[in-house]
Design an enzyme around this catalytic site. Structure first.
Site, PDB file in Angstrom:
ATOM      1  N   GLU A 130       4.407-132.737  33.987  1.00  0.00           N
ATOM      2  CA  GLU A 130       4.711-134.195  33.340  1.00  0.00           C
ATOM      3  C   GLU A 130       4.499-134.177  31.935  1.00  0.00           C
ATOM      4  O   GLU A 130       3.715-135.068  31.328  1.00  0.00           O
ATOM      5  CB  GLU A 130       3.849-135.088  34.113  1.00  0.00           C
ATOM      6  CG  GLU A 130       4.315-135.284  35.496  1.00  0.00           C
ATOM      7  CD  GLU A 130       5.483-136.082  35.823  1.00  0.00           C
ATOM      8  OE1 GLU A 130       6.424-136.163  34.757  1.00  0.00           O
ATOM      9  OE2 GLU A 130       5.886-136.679  37.013  1.00  0.00           O
TER      10      GLU A 130
ATOM     11  N   GLU B  86       6.296-130.822  44.079  1.00  0.00           N
ATOM     12  CA  GLU B  86       5.604-131.701  44.667  1.00  0.00           C
ATOM     13  C   GLU B  86       6.239-132.471  45.719  1.00  0.00           C
ATOM     14  O   GLU B  86       7.354-132.955  45.448  1.00  0.00           O
ATOM     15  CB  GLU B  86       4.846-132.823  43.577  1.00  0.00           C
ATOM     16  CG  GLU B  86       3.975-132.181  42.777  1.00  0.00           C
ATOM     17  CD  GLU B  86       3.138-133.001  41.462  1.00  0.00           C
ATOM     18  OE1 GLU B  86       3.239-134.182  41.900  1.00  0.00           O
ATOM     19  OE2 GLU B  86       2.884-132.612  40.501  1.00  0.00           O
TER      20      GLU B  86
HETATM   21  C1  IPT Z   1       3.000-136.799  40.048  1.00  0.00           C
HETATM   22  C2  IPT Z   1       1.949-135.814  39.222  1.00  0.00           C
HETATM   23  O1  IPT Z   1       2.351-134.535  38.645  1.00  0.00           O
HETATM   24  C3  IPT Z   1       0.563-135.549  39.791  1.00  0.00           C
HETATM   25  O2  IPT Z   1      -0.209-135.012  39.092  1.00  0.00           O
HETATM   26  C4  IPT Z   1       0.130-136.707  40.723  1.00  0.00           C
HETATM   27  O3  IPT Z   1      -0.185-137.586  39.634  1.00  0.00           O
HETATM   28  C5  IPT Z   1       1.101-137.097  41.602  1.00  0.00           C
HETATM   29  O4  IPT Z   1       2.243-137.523  40.966  1.00  0.00           O
HETATM   30  C6  IPT Z   1       0.773-138.499  42.265  1.00  0.00           C
HETATM   31  O5  IPT Z   1      -0.510-138.398  42.876  1.00  0.00           O
HETATM   32  S1  IPT Z   1       3.572-137.485  38.874  1.00  0.00           S
HETATM   33  C7  IPT Z   1       4.541-138.929  39.650  1.00  0.00           C
HETATM   34  C8  IPT Z   1       4.432-140.382  39.009  1.00  0.00           C
HETATM   35  C9  IPT Z   1       6.030-138.649  39.730  1.00  0.00           C
END
Ligand code: IPT
Length: 985
Positions: free
Chosen positions: A417, A494
């Site tokens: 990010e 993720e």
């Molecule tokens: C995504 C982040 O990469 C991760 O660090 C964490 O924050 C997760 O979301 C949520 O818990 S970013 C998301 C806004 C797409």
């Protein structure tokens, strides 16, 4: 503090972390420490050699100063995307907490030719002074940095001073979603380097899957007078000496066993010369990207992964190898085979463990600039600003160089990010030159302009299908680009936001991974909740999240979104993950069972396959199947024993269990389980109602073992046990996926919505509240004593609404047992979804034990039930719901047949109505109480044990960060019916 540079002073070029027989001095231990709230308040003479620091405080190194229980040293801060100060790079606030650290240590006369001082992790900026001379400035909180202190070190007593500022320009590069935790949190070490030592080694260990041959490709860094250098791998009979740098060449080693996450075969190697011996463990493997296949040793990778932060509830990001090893073994037991080191390189020892135990790892650089993504734009983003180029390149170099020898690392990630731009492209180009073998990952390169793996976060499966088909467009990508991307390997770096109860629909993702060739699996967000242990003013211990430490701005419980609770207790989603992603799949089909080996490596001879038959939940037969060894990628079908027809519900279960003890699991550990129903229970013969008529007297109605309130028709007691209800319940304590409460407040809603995640529309919980589902009024329509039965009708509706649900309760006695036929019928006009449709019974407070015949052992929901099976279970009432960081709906177990509460001698039997059985949950608090509590310790004293019998619950989804409940798992307003028999034993 405001410099863009990656560091200053005699910084040593980054290199591998390798064991050596050269002397080292670990400076971990108790240091002197002085905290100042601002840099200008820090002692001007803090670094002076002769300063009397006996009046300073003490602190342990490594540690974070905000986790020492000293409030005057500041407290932890949690923000996800936001910087906790104004965004004006490279400036940071005047209120910049500053820690002065001092330690005196003795150095022997013989201290080698050069002396290096290594910092493994300091957040965020360290100004280092040795014996009164400033030797360097260290930036890059989770990266190692060595400083050459040869000129400053002296025999005998030395004084080291390190001034650490919590905020620095570098902080703008370290905006990961986690706690801000300043301090020297990894080791500080002195390295005494011998003359002509071996400064760096890269032993690439290639494996040719076609021939089974291994080749070592050494890259050695030593002065010309450091030769000859000998590379030795005793187990392979390798002992090769290079007389000079120009002689260094590939070493064929003959046939070797390859390294894989499934069979992490390592070989001891040493690289030595007259001055020094370096030792390391190598693993032979070949990583390739061939078209859309990402292969290791010729076979497509399949990642069953988690994102893992460095975290401990007491010590923050301080590494504890023993605890981490335990966690990795737990991952093994849960069929997890891959880890993304979100979002920075972990402690270097971590990779010794992943090499040894076997995981595919994406090693991620310490880089995130998420707070620049304001209003969807990335104004002034460091990733695209030439002033930051050197710092970003330095970060990726330090990542790759430190960890390059580890076989478990199969990809380098540039960060998380941080938007896209020229610096990210330059980082990727550097990695491609330095390590052409391992593919480069970086999710924000949506177009795949400079990275090798197409990576996404939290998409709905439909988007993944489009991508594989080369159709559709990522909202941030160039239109039409998916056609090109479809030629490449894809992962979800993720997915499935494991916040609170959920996420649901894991099996849907698995189906895509299984069927679409570009997809290689993904990484759940995330391994563990990050609550920090703290206490209320009254001394009650709990795990704090954002806002619990007096932060000015914070992001609430979003820091608790793991498969494990903060205390390390697995949530049911860990079992769900293990069940869905199983590497050995067992499918029962009539009289046969198919065993499919989806491992990367290794057949199935380490497993035993056992079956058992259960009639009405009681075992009536068991045995072991003879399954020939199944090779990876293969499947074998064997027949199952026949069975006798029986009167009752007959289930057959086949389990694959480990045959012998291993470090990660004792023999008998269930790797996977399949269950099939061989015979259904015969439809219950309808027992005619007894010819007994309820008796109304003194405001009460008695009927067999039960007493009712004559006005409301509510149960008052059964066989002397107090029972209240049943009442209709449509409300559930919103899960965090229902409420999105902590999410909506700060996430860039536009950007998120445009990615198909979350949505700009209100959350389910908001819609449910607006519909009044949490405030239903009840009006008694009828309480009618009739011959042989009691008929009760209640109308439920929220204020201001015309929509209602009418519940009819028909009570009878059947062979002396109290029986209830209940139905709930909604009026016209209901819109949207409901959280649940259930009956709520209040039972005496303090019930501790439950036994049931139904699904279990864990909670399960319509979009998360792969781990559940049908059987008889027992559990403490306190174990029936999960202690999520934020109290919420928990504990639903579908398909209840029988529930027995031994303390009050009450049994409840459910019979299907139109094929449906209710699920149950049993908890010391009701849905309203759970809704009101923000932390477990805020729940009031229990006034009853609450039993909910839900014909249906809304699914879980992943909307706290990701797609909402899929339509097929939503609960739309509907009618429901129950058939329950109450037994008093
Ligand atoms: C995504 C982040 O990469 C991760 O660090 C964490 O924050 C997760 O979301 C949520 O818990 S970013 C998301 C806004 C797409």
């Amino acid at each position: 503090m405001t410099s863009f540079s990656p560091g200053a002073g005699r910084r040593v070029a980054p290199r591998s972390r390798l064991a050596s027989d050269a002397a080292e001095l670990d400076l971990s231990g108790t240091w002197r420490f002085l905290f100042s709230g601002r840099p200008d308040l820090a002692p001007a003479d803090g670094a002076a050699v002769d300063l009397d620091d006996s009046g300073w405080d003490e602190i342990k190194v490594p540690s974070h100063w905000v986790l020492q229980g000293r409030e005057e040293w500041g407290r932890p801060i949690y923000t996800n995307i936001n910087y906790p100060f104004p965004v004006e790079p490279p400036f940071v606030p005047d209120e910049n907490p500053t820690g002065d650290y001092r330690i005196a240590f003795d150095v022997p006369e013989e201290r080698g030719e050069r002396v290096l001082l290594r910092f493994d992790g300091v957040e965020s900026l360290a100004i280092v002074t040795l014996n009164g001379t400033q030797v360097g400035v260290v930036r890059g909180s989770r990266l190692a940095q060595e400083l050459d202190v040869t000129d400053e070190i002296r025999p005998g007593r030395n004084v080291l001073h390190v001034r650490v500022h919590q905020w620095s320009a570098a902080t703008y590069l370290e905006d990961q979603d986690q706690w801000w935790l300043p301090g020297i949190f990894r080791e500080v070490t002195l390295l005494f380097r011998p003359a002509d030592g071996i400064e760096d080694v890269w032993l690439r260990a290639d494996y040719d899957p076609a021939t089974g041959q291994g080749v070592l490709l050494p890259e050695l860094r030593a002065g010309a007078s450091g030769y000859p250098i000998t590379v030795s791998v005793p187990e392979l009979g390798v002992e090769t000496t290079f007389a000079s740098p120009s002689e260094v060449a590939a070493i064929p080693v003959g046939e070797v066993a390859p390294w894989s996450a499934d069979r992490p075969r390592r070989y001891e190697a040493t690289v030595r010369n007259a001055a020094e011996t370096r030792s390391l463990q190598i693993g032979f493997r070949r990583i390739e990207v061939v078209g859309h296949q990402w292969r290791v040793n010729g076979r497509k990778l399949r990642l069953r992964g988690v994102n893992r932060h460095e975290y401990d509830p007491d010590n923050g990001r301080v590494f504890d190898a023993v605890a981490v090893r335990e966690q990795l073994l737990l991952m093994k037991r849960a069929n997890i085979n891959a880890i993304r080191t979100s979002h920075y390189p972990p402690h270097p020892t971590f990779f010794d463990l992943t090499d040894e135990l076997g995981f595919w790892v994406i090693d991620e650089c310490d880089l995130e600039t998420h707070g620049f993504q304001r209003d969807g734009g990335w104004t002034e983003n460091p990733t695209d600003d030439p002033r930051w180029r050197e710092a970003l390149l330095d970060r990726i170099e330090r990542t790759v160089e430190r960890d390059k020898n580890h076989p478990s690392i199969v990809s380098w990630s540039l960060g998380n990010e941080a938007g896209t731009g020229q610096n990210a492209a330059a980082m990727a180009a550097w990695v491609h030159r330095r390590d052409p073998e391992r593919p480069v990952h970086y999710e924000p390169d949506y177009d795949g302009f400079y990275t090798d793996i197409v990576s996404r976060m939290y998409p709905p499966v439909e988007q993944m299908e489009d991508m594989a088909a080369g159709t559709g467009t990522h909202p941030h990508a160039v239109a039409g680009r998916n056609a090109e991307l479809a030629k490449r390997p894809m992962i979800l770096c993720e997915y499935e936001h494991a916040m609170g109860n959920g996420a649901g629909a894991l099996a849907e993702y698995e189906r895509v991974f299984d069927t679409l060739p570009q997809w290689h699996g993904g990484f759940i967000w995330e391994w563990r909740d990050h609550g920090l242990r703290t206490t209320t003013p009254e001394g009650t211990e709990f795990f704090g999240y954002g806002g619990d430490f007096g932060e000015e701005i914070h992001d609430g419980s979003f820091v608790c979104d793991g498969l494990l609770l903060s205390d390390g207790t697995p949530t049911p989603m860990l079992a769900e993950f293990a069940a869905v992603t199983t590497p050995v799949k067992v499918t029962i089909d009539g009289g046969s069972v198919t065993v499919e080996n989806r491992r990367h490596d290794g057949d199935t001879t380490d497993l035993r396959f056992v079956w058992r038959d259960e009639l009405d939940g009681r075992q009536i037969g068991t045995g072991e199947l003879t399954v020939p060894a199944v090779a990876p990628g293969e499947s074998i079908t064997v027949s199952l024993p026949g069975f006798e027809p029986h009167d009752g519900e007959l289930w057959r279960t086949v389990e694959a269990v480990t045959a012998s003890d291993a470090e990660w699991a004792a023999a008998g550990h269930v790797v996977t389980r399949a269950q099939t129903q061989l015979a259904k229970a015969a439809p219950a013969l309808s027992v005619p109602a007894d010819d007994v008529t309820p008796v109304a007297r003194d405001g009460a109605i008695s009927f067999g073992p039960a007493t009712f309130d004559a006005f409301s028709g509510d149960l008052v007691s059964i066989a002397g046990a107090e029972v209240k209800g049943p009442r209709l319940e449509l409300w559930r304590a919103p899960t965090e996926n229902d409420s999105l409460s902590s999410f909506a407040s700060y996430v860039d809603v536009e950007a998120v919505a445009s990615r198909g995640m979350g949505s700009k529309t209100p959350s389910s919980a908001e819609l449910w509240r607006a519909a009044g589902l949490d405030r239903l009024h009840r009006r008694v329509q009828a309480v009618e004593v009739e011959p042989g039965r009691l008929v009760v009708r209640h109308r439920y509706a929220p204020s201001a609404a015309q929509e209602a649900v009418v519940v009819e309760l028909i009570w009878t006695l059947r062979a002396g047992r109290l029986h209830l036929d209940a139905s709930a019928t909604p009026s016209r006009g209901w819109k949207g979804t409901w959280p649940r449709i259930g009956l709520h019974l209040e039972l005496p407070a303090g019930l501790a034990e439950a036994r049931w015949f139904g699904t279990g052992p864990d909670e399960n929901y319509v979009d998360s039930h792969a781990a559940a099976h049908v059987g008889r279970f027992e559990a403490g009432v306190d174990e029936l719901s999960v202690n999520y960081a934020v109290p919420q709906e928990s504990g639903h177990r579908a398909g209840l047949r029988e529930l027995h509460l031994p303390e009050i001698g009450l049994g409840i039997t459910a019979t299907p109505v139109a094929g449906e059985l209710p699920g149950f949950s049993l908890r010391a608090h009701d849905a309203a109480e759970v809704t009101s509590a923000a932390h477990p310790h805020e729940l009031p004293d229990s006034s009853a044990t609450h039993l909910y019998l839900d014909v249906q619950q809304h699914g879980l989804g992943s909307r706290s960060c990701g797609p909402d409940v899929r339509p097929e798992y939503q609960l739309r307003p509907r009618a429901a019916a129950w058939s329950l028999t109450f037994d008093v034993r």
